[in-house]
Design a protein around this motif. Structure first.
Motif, PDB file in Angstrom:
ATOM      1  N   VAL A 751       0.833  -1.208   0.000  1.00  0.00           N
ATOM      2  CA  VAL A 751       0.000   0.000   0.000  1.00  0.00           C
ATOM      3  C   VAL A 751       0.864   1.253   0.000  1.00  0.00           C
ATOM      4  CG1 VAL A 751      -1.686   1.331   1.327  1.00  0.00           C
ATOM      5  CG2 VAL A 751      -1.916  -1.158   1.153  1.00  0.00           C
ATOM      6  N   GLY A 752       1.913   1.254   0.830  1.00  0.00           N
ATOM      7  CA  GLY A 752       2.819   2.402   0.897  1.00  0.00           C
ATOM      8  C   GLY A 752       3.513   2.669  -0.412  1.00  0.00           C
ATOM      9  N   LEU A 753       3.776   1.619  -1.176  1.00  0.00           N
ATOM     10  CA  LEU A 753       4.473   1.772  -2.452  1.00  0.00           C
ATOM     11  C   LEU A 753       3.607   2.412  -3.526  1.00  0.00           C
ATOM     12  CD1 LEU A 753       6.380  -1.644  -2.538  1.00  0.00           C
ATOM     13  CD2 LEU A 753       7.359   0.627  -2.150  1.00  0.00           C
ATOM     14  N   GLN A 754       2.314   2.550  -3.241  1.00  0.00           N
ATOM     15  CA  GLN A 754       1.409   3.170  -4.222  1.00  0.00           C
ATOM     16  C   GLN A 754       1.422   4.690  -4.144  1.00  0.00           C
ATOM     17  OE1 GLN A 754      -0.013   1.096  -6.418  1.00  0.00           O
ATOM     18  NE2 GLN A 754       1.089  -0.480  -5.269  1.00  0.00           N
ATOM     19  N   GLN A 755       2.175   5.259  -3.183  1.00  0.00           N
ATOM     20  CA  GLN A 755       2.150   6.706  -3.009  1.00  0.00           C
ATOM     21  C   GLN A 755       2.785   7.422  -4.196  1.00  0.00           C
ATOM     22  OE1 GLN A 755       4.408   7.129   0.620  1.00  0.00           O
ATOM     23  NE2 GLN A 755       6.300   7.525  -0.449  1.00  0.00           N
ATOM     24  N   PRO A 756       2.405   8.679  -4.453  1.00  0.00           N
ATOM     25  CA  PRO A 756       2.965   9.429  -5.582  1.00  0.00           C
ATOM     26  C   PRO A 756       4.481   9.568  -5.463  1.00  0.00           C
ATOM     27  CG  PRO A 756       1.054  10.550  -4.660  1.00  0.00           C
ATOM     28  CD  PRO A 756       1.380   9.442  -3.722  1.00  0.00           C
ATOM     29  N   GLY A 757       5.159   9.562  -6.580  1.00  0.00           N
ATOM     30  CA  GLY A 757       6.616   9.718  -6.587  1.00  0.00           C
ATOM     31  C   GLY A 757       7.364   8.420  -6.604  1.00  0.00           C
ATOM     32  N   LEU A 758       6.678   7.295  -6.392  1.00  0.00           N
ATOM     33  CA  LEU A 758       7.325   5.989  -6.421  1.00  0.00           C
ATOM     34  C   LEU A 758       6.877   5.235  -7.670  1.00  0.00           C
ATOM     35  CD1 LEU A 758       7.094   4.784  -2.713  1.00  0.00           C
ATOM     36  CD2 LEU A 758       9.103   5.641  -3.908  1.00  0.00           C
ATOM     37  N   SER A 759       7.843   4.717  -8.389  1.00  0.00           N
ATOM     38  CA  SER A 759       7.538   3.931  -9.593  1.00  0.00           C
ATOM     39  C   SER A 759       8.235   2.589  -9.459  1.00  0.00           C
ATOM     40  CB  SER A 759       8.020   4.679 -10.841  1.00  0.00           C
ATOM     41  OG  SER A 759       7.767   3.931 -12.000  1.00  0.00           O
ATOM     42  N   ILE A 760       7.527   1.598  -8.935  1.00  0.00           N
ATOM     43  CA  ILE A 760       8.090   0.276  -8.659  1.00  0.00           C
ATOM     44  C   ILE A 760       7.543  -0.715  -9.691  1.00  0.00           C
ATOM     45  CG2 ILE A 760       8.420  -1.511  -6.911  1.00  0.00           C
ATOM     46  CD1 ILE A 760       9.534   1.266  -6.193  1.00  0.00           C
ATOM     47  N   ASN A 761       8.429  -1.205 -10.516  1.00  0.00           N
ATOM     48  CA  ASN A 761       7.982  -2.142 -11.544  1.00  0.00           C
ATOM     49  C   ASN A 761       8.714  -3.476 -11.469  1.00  0.00           C
ATOM     50  OD1 ASN A 761      10.499  -1.368 -12.411  1.00  0.00           O
ATOM     51  ND2 ASN A 761       9.759  -0.225 -14.195  1.00  0.00           N
ATOM     52  N   GLN A 762       9.313  -3.755 -10.281  1.00  0.00           N
ATOM     53  CA  GLN A 762       9.991  -5.025 -10.101  1.00  0.00           C
ATOM     54  C   GLN A 762       9.962  -5.423  -8.634  1.00  0.00           C
ATOM     55  OE1 GLN A 762      14.175  -4.778 -11.111  1.00  0.00           O
ATOM     56  NE2 GLN A 762      14.423  -2.759 -10.180  1.00  0.00           N
ATOM     57  N   ASN A 763      10.429  -6.628  -8.352  1.00  0.00           N
ATOM     58  CA  ASN A 763      10.477  -7.161  -6.996  1.00  0.00           C
ATOM     59  C   ASN A 763      11.213  -6.185  -6.061  1.00  0.00           C
ATOM     60  OD1 ASN A 763      11.893  -8.740  -4.791  1.00  0.00           O
ATOM     61  ND2 ASN A 763      10.500 -10.306  -5.598  1.00  0.00           N
ATOM     62  N   ILE A 764      10.682  -6.054  -4.783  1.00  0.00           N
ATOM     63  CA  ILE A 764      11.298  -5.149  -3.807  1.00  0.00           C
ATOM     64  C   ILE A 764      12.773  -5.473  -3.607  1.00  0.00           C
ATOM     65  CG2 ILE A 764      11.316  -4.473  -1.364  1.00  0.00           C
ATOM     66  CD1 ILE A 764       9.116  -3.170  -2.893  1.00  0.00           C
ATOM     67  N   LEU A 765      13.098  -6.755  -3.541  1.00  0.00           N
ATOM     68  CA  LEU A 765      14.488  -7.145  -3.335  1.00  0.00           C
ATOM     69  C   LEU A 765      15.366  -6.673  -4.491  1.00  0.00           C
ATOM     70  CD1 LEU A 765      14.087 -10.731  -1.838  1.00  0.00           C
ATOM     71  CD2 LEU A 765      15.049  -8.730  -0.707  1.00  0.00           C
ATOM     72  N   LEU A 766      14.821  -6.718  -5.701  1.00  0.00           N
ATOM     73  CA  LEU A 766      15.591  -6.251  -6.849  1.00  0.00           C
ATOM     74  C   LEU A 766      15.765  -4.736  -6.811  1.00  0.00           C
ATOM     75  CD1 LEU A 766      14.064  -8.470  -9.689  1.00  0.00           C
ATOM     76  CD2 LEU A 766      16.267  -8.749  -8.539  1.00  0.00           C
ATOM     77  N   CYS A 767      14.712  -4.032  -6.357  1.00  0.00           N
ATOM     78  CA  CYS A 767      14.841  -2.575  -6.192  1.00  0.00           C
ATOM     79  C   CYS A 767      15.932  -2.234  -5.185  1.00  0.00           C
ATOM     80  CB  CYS A 767      13.515  -1.988  -5.729  1.00  0.00           C
ATOM     81  SG  CYS A 767      12.187  -2.085  -6.934  1.00  0.00           S
ATOM     82  N   LEU A 768      15.952  -2.968  -4.060  1.00  0.00           N
ATOM     83  CA  LEU A 768      16.982  -2.722  -3.048  1.00  0.00           C
ATOM     84  C   LEU A 768      18.359  -3.109  -3.559  1.00  0.00           C
ATOM     85  CD1 LEU A 768      15.087  -3.845   0.171  1.00  0.00           C
ATOM     86  CD2 LEU A 768      15.689  -1.526  -0.495  1.00  0.00           C
ATOM     87  N   THR A 769      18.417  -4.134  -4.379  1.00  0.00           N
ATOM     88  CA  THR A 769      19.691  -4.507  -5.004  1.00  0.00           C
ATOM     89  C   THR A 769      20.256  -3.330  -5.788  1.00  0.00           C
ATOM     90  OG1 THR A 769      19.058  -6.827  -5.162  1.00  0.00           O
ATOM     91  CG2 THR A 769      20.810  -6.068  -6.632  1.00  0.00           C
ATOM     92  N   ASP A 770      19.379  -2.674  -6.559  1.00  0.00           N
ATOM     93  CA  ASP A 770      19.821  -1.504  -7.321  1.00  0.00           C
ATOM     94  C   ASP A 770      20.308  -0.391  -6.390  1.00  0.00           C
ATOM     95  OD1 ASP A 770      19.139  -2.811  -9.642  1.00  0.00           O
ATOM     96  OD2 ASP A 770      17.167  -1.857  -9.827  1.00  0.00           O
ATOM     97  N   ILE A 771      19.605  -0.207  -5.261  1.00  0.00           N
ATOM     98  CA  ILE A 771      20.010   0.831  -4.297  1.00  0.00           C
ATOM     99  C   ILE A 771      21.381   0.520  -3.719  1.00  0.00           C
ATOM    100  CG2 ILE A 771      19.488   1.863  -2.050  1.00  0.00           C
ATOM    101  CD1 ILE A 771      17.680   2.888  -4.222  1.00  0.00           C
ATOM    102  N   TRP A 772      21.610  -0.728  -3.301  1.00  0.00           N
ATOM    103  CA  TRP A 772      22.901  -1.091  -2.705  1.00  0.00           C
ATOM    104  C   TRP A 772      24.037  -0.945  -3.707  1.00  0.00           C
ATOM    105  CZ3 TRP A 772      19.797  -5.774  -0.643  1.00  0.00           C
ATOM    106  CH2 TRP A 772      19.179  -5.438   0.574  1.00  0.00           C
TER     107      TRP A 772
END
Length: 912
Positions: A751-772
């Motif tokens: 639900v939190g990921l639906q907020q404006p300004g966030l564009s998540i189009n892949q698994n959360i772990l993969l998003c964090l992988t990109d961040i790290w």
């Protein structure tokens, strides 16, 4: 006997005669006025004269009446033991009448009235004078330009006075005033600047508008000063709070535009500066001659009068404070001293020889063993004042050691009661010249000040008390030289505290005790019991006196920090005091909370262990932070100490409170506040990797959202927040992998990921992988290793797309292994990864290491992130990755790695 309305004419006549050039008329009038000062009704008579502007009263008499009025208010508005002072009924009359007579034509009298209102407001607002600002605001609505101008003078003086009050309740009151006054003042300032610029555009209008335009300009300038005062004192500074000050953003651009609008008009005036410079050069020679002759003209104002000596004799303690507290514009002596100091700063090459000559002449006229209060002794006292005020400039002309040995020490050996005049001034000199006292002379000066602290005269004792404080705070202070004097010093301070009556005296003594404790360090322990009894007694006696208790809390903080590992020996005294200070429901909590929280931090930082009473205090912190984040930085240090020292018992007792507290902070403070809080969360996860993450699920979800929020390339603070948040999440993945998978799949996170300004189009772990991968260059050394370990763990999880990121993952891991192996063992304090804040007091424990530093070092050394072998983990996890995805897929991904990068990987894993 009280004065009444029938005495107004008599008082007027006395004031008129006091302005006479004839001494036969002036002296009796001044004497009669001095006798009236403390009589009830005197201030009311003066106010009648000041207000009688339309009754034929002379302006010079009205002005003198306003000066006497101001001085009487300063001395007698507060209740005093030795005089009936001003009754409550008379105070009510004065307050009401003052507000009715602010529209004063005479500028000098108007300024005196403004100062009067400000002085009364400092004491009476808001309790006794709640209608003050509403009345002033009502008068501002008048279209009368003069009335508006005069009210703004009153507002400026009053706000300036109130802004200097230190108590938290007073600061909150000022914030309320700021919220009421800012909008009106700001809008009026913008209107006035528009009027001024419009007038500047045509020179004719300047002539036509005349006085009204001048009043507008002056009011505009007063508004600007008020706006500055309201912003600075009416809102928490963004350097000390976790929140921004919106008004700064609103005001600054408008101010810059105003400055830009004025520049064209300023440029027209620059051509006249050349003539001014020529004139100044012509005058310089005459100024030099004038200064050298002015110095002996001035000295006569330094000399004590018979009235001064009588005041000293009657009340030495009050006399001491009157010399310090009187405003330099109110009396001749401080005014002359202020002028003297300014002249000396600019013309020391001319004045130094003159002062040295006067000093030698005064010393020869009054021998050290003199016993009579003669004119020569009083002149020497004045000369000593002159030498004390300009110690820095005179040090090139006068050797202090020679002066002390040849004269001052001999005068101190003269114990005749009349020598209190010189002894008090020597005490003053010893404090002023502290930085110039060197070598063996310093130890002799310590002894001299301790003897003066034991003098029979309180004025001398208080002067010695203040100067001893300067000596102890000086960079040349020697603990070894002073240690043998500590018993005598403590006893003298304790005795003096019992003798004095005035609040300022008690604060002065407490300040010396606090400074001594701070500078003697762990040598304080032999006196711990004696000091504990003293602090307990003073705390009980000072109930209801918040300012005094604040000074006591500061002294206690130094006491605890100096005791260090031994601080628990004072807990029977300390903990009850601490509890009353951090309880927001206690009567004085608003005033005492800030210093009590700092004492709380010092207590925990120096606690050898977590005792049950300290564990019981933690819920108070939750209440404190629920009300305000003003104390956030200190609070994070307190939480950190509870986590480290309280251990499992702390978590078992206060887990829900801790989770609630952290959840209330994250997401509700700015980047500065988060940078103070994130290290606490990191330590919590480190110390309790299995228990803590499920407790703070909401907090961790917020950290994920922070990491996945918009870019931060142009905001270093935001970059640091994202890097630290990512490091905490990496730690959770490494130390509690099963929980992390659960966290990533929580519906509330989705639900939190639906907020404006966030564009998540892949698994959360993969998003964090990109961040790290992306934040590796912004991370500290320990954070980089946490990233690499987390990326290594990612390889073992059932996320098919991870194989496509194998190149980036291995690149990060390789760089950390090859670049961080040696550095990881160094102190990584620069990154704030294991400590939320440095303690305010560095208490030194065994081996020269502070108690808190010792604990933090143990935490760092035991950190699993630091101890784990990334090299071994990566080897094992690569095997698991190959087994999970199949050899063909794994080998294909490996083959896409650049040959040079693959060679580095082999080197890192020692596979070559």
């Amino acid at each position: 006997m009280a004065l009444s309305a029938a005495d107004v004419q008599t008082v007027y006549s006395l004031l008129s005669n006091a302005l006479s050039l004839e001494e036969s008329a002036r002296k009796p009038a001044e004497s009669a006025l001095a006798q009236c000062e403390n009589r009830p009704g005197f201030c009311s008579c003066l106010l009648e004269i000041v207000a009688a502007r339309d009754s034929g009263c002379r302006d010079d008499v009205r002005l003198l009446a306003s000066v006497y009025f101001k001085n009487s208010i300063t001395r007698y508005w507060r209740h005093r033991r030795d005089t009936p002072g001003i009754s409550n009924d008379e105070k009510n009359h004065i307050r009401k009448k003052l507000l009715l007579h602010l529209r004063e034509e005479n500028t000098q009298i108007a300024l005196q009235l403004a100062v009067l209102v400000a002085k009364i407001a400092r004491i009476d607002y808001p309790k006794e004078w709640p209608e003050l600002f509403s009345s002033l605001a009502q008068q501002l609505q008048s279209a009368d330009m003069l009335a508006s101008h005069r009210v703004f003078i009153v507002l400026f003086r009053t706000l300036k006075e109130l802004s200097t009050k230190r108590l938290s309740s007073d600061q909150r009151t000022f914030q309320e005033i700021a919220s009421q006054l800012f909008e009106y003042t700001w809008n009026l300032w913008k209107n006035d600047i528009h009027t001024i610029l419009q007038s500047f555009s045509t020179m004719n209008s300047l002539v036509e508008q005349g006085r009204d335009l001048l009043l507008v300009c002056e009011r505009w300038f007063l508004c600007l000063k008020i706006i500055r005062q309201l912003i600075i004192s009416g809102y928490p500074s963004d350097t000390t709070t976790a929140q921004e000050v919106p008004l700064v953003k609103e005001v600054c651009p408008v101010l810059l535009n105003a400055i830009q609008s004025f520049l064209p008009y300023c440029a027209k005036e620059l051509t006249s500066w050349h003539d001014v410079e020529v004139l100044l050069r012509c005058l310089q020679e005459k100024i030099d001659v004038w200064c050298s002759s002015l110095c002996p003209l001035m000295f006569k104002y330094f000399i004590f009068s018979a009235k001064d000596m009588d005041e000293w004799y009657q009340n030495p303690e009050q006399f001491h404070h009157d010399q310090d507290m009187v405003q330099w514009t109110d009396k001749l002596r401080p005014c002359a001293e202020a002028l003297y100091i300014v002249l000396f700063e600019n013309y020391k090459h001319i004045l130094s020889p003159v002062v040295i000559s006067i000093l030698h002449e005064a010393m020869s006229s009054s021998p050290p063993l003199e016993t009579e209060i003669s004119s020569a002794m009083l002149l020497k006292d004045a000369a000593y004042s002159a030498a004390g005020h300009v110690y820095y400039e005179l040090s090139s002309y006068l050797n202090f050691s020679d002066w002390f040995q040849g004269s001052l020490a001999i005068e101190l050996s003269n114990n005749h009661p009349n020598m209190r005049i010189i002894h008090r001034k020597i005490a003053f000199i010893l404090g002023q010249w502290a930085s110039e006292i060197k070598g063996d002379t310093r130890k002799q000066v310590y002894h001299a000040l301790i003897r003066l602290l034991q003098d029979n005269d309180i004025a001398v004792k208080l002067a010695a008390c203040r100067s001893l404080c300067y000596l102890v705070q000086d960079t040349n202070f020697s603990e070894n030289d002073f240690f043998e004097l500590l018993p005598a010093c403590w006893n003298s301070c304790f005795k003096l505290m019992e003798e004095v009556q005035e609040f300022d005296s008690k604060v002065q003594v407490l300040n010396l005790i606090s400074v001594l404790i701070d500078h003697v360090g762990d040598r304080i322990s032999p006196f711990a019991h004696q000091l504990s009894n003293f602090f307990c007694k003073i705390w009980e006696e000072s109930a209801g006196e918040s300012l005094l208790q604040i000074q006591l809390l500061v002294a206690l903080r130094n006491f605890v920090s100096s005791l260090g590992y031994q601080s628990s020996i004072c807990y029977s005294m300390l903990l009850p005091i601490l509890k009353s200070g951090i309880d927001v429901d206690s009567p004085d909590s608003l005033n005492l909370l800030e210093d009590s929280v700092l004492l709380w931090e010092a207590t925990l930082s120096n606690a050898p262990s977590m005792v049950p009473q300290l564990l019981d205090f933690f819920p108070y912190l939750v209440v404190v932070l629920e009300r305000s984040f003003d104390h956030l930085q200190v609070a994070t240090s307190i939480i950190e100490d509870y986590i480290i020292s309280g251990g499992v018992e702390f978590l078992n007792r206060h887990a829900s409170s801790l989770a609630k507290l952290l959840d209330g902070i994250v997401g509700n403070v700015n980047e500065k506040g988060l940078l103070s809080t994130l290290p606490v969360i990191d330590i919590l996860v480190q110390c309790f990797p299995m228990e803590a993450p499920p407790l703070i699920t909401g907090v961790l979800q917020k950290l994920i959202l922070i990491c996945l929020s918009e870019e931060d390339d142009h905001n270093p603070s935001r970059t640091a927040v994202r890097a630290s948040s990512a490091a905490i999440l990496a730690r959770v993945l490494v130390m509690n992998t099963n929980y992390f998978a659960q966290l990533a799949s929580e519906s509330s996170l989705a639900v939190g990921l639906q907020q404006p300004g966030l564009s998540i189009n892949q698994n959360i772990l993969l998003c964090l992988t990109d961040i790290w991968v992306d934040k590796i260059d912004n991370a500290t050394i320990i954070q980089r290793k946490a990233y690499a370990l987390a990326l290594s763990v990612i390889l073992t999880l059932r996320v098919p797309q991870v194989i496509n990121k194998l190149d980036d993952i291995l690149s990060v891991c390789t760089s950390v292994i090859l670049g961080g192996t040696e550095e990881i063992n160094e102190d990584d304090s620069g990154g704030d990864s294991t400590s939320s804040s440095a303690p305010n007091n560095e208490a030194i424990g065994y081996g020269g290491i502070s108690v808190r530093d010792s604990r933090m070092r143990q935490v760092k050394d035991s950190d699993p992130i630091k101890q784990l072998s990334l090299e071994n983990m990566l080897k094992e996890n690569l095997k698991a990755c190959a087994a999970l995805h199949g050899d063909a897929t794994f080998n294909a991904a490996i083959s896409r790695i650049h040959p040079s990068a693959f060679a580095q990987l082999q080197q890192a894993l020692k596979m070559v």
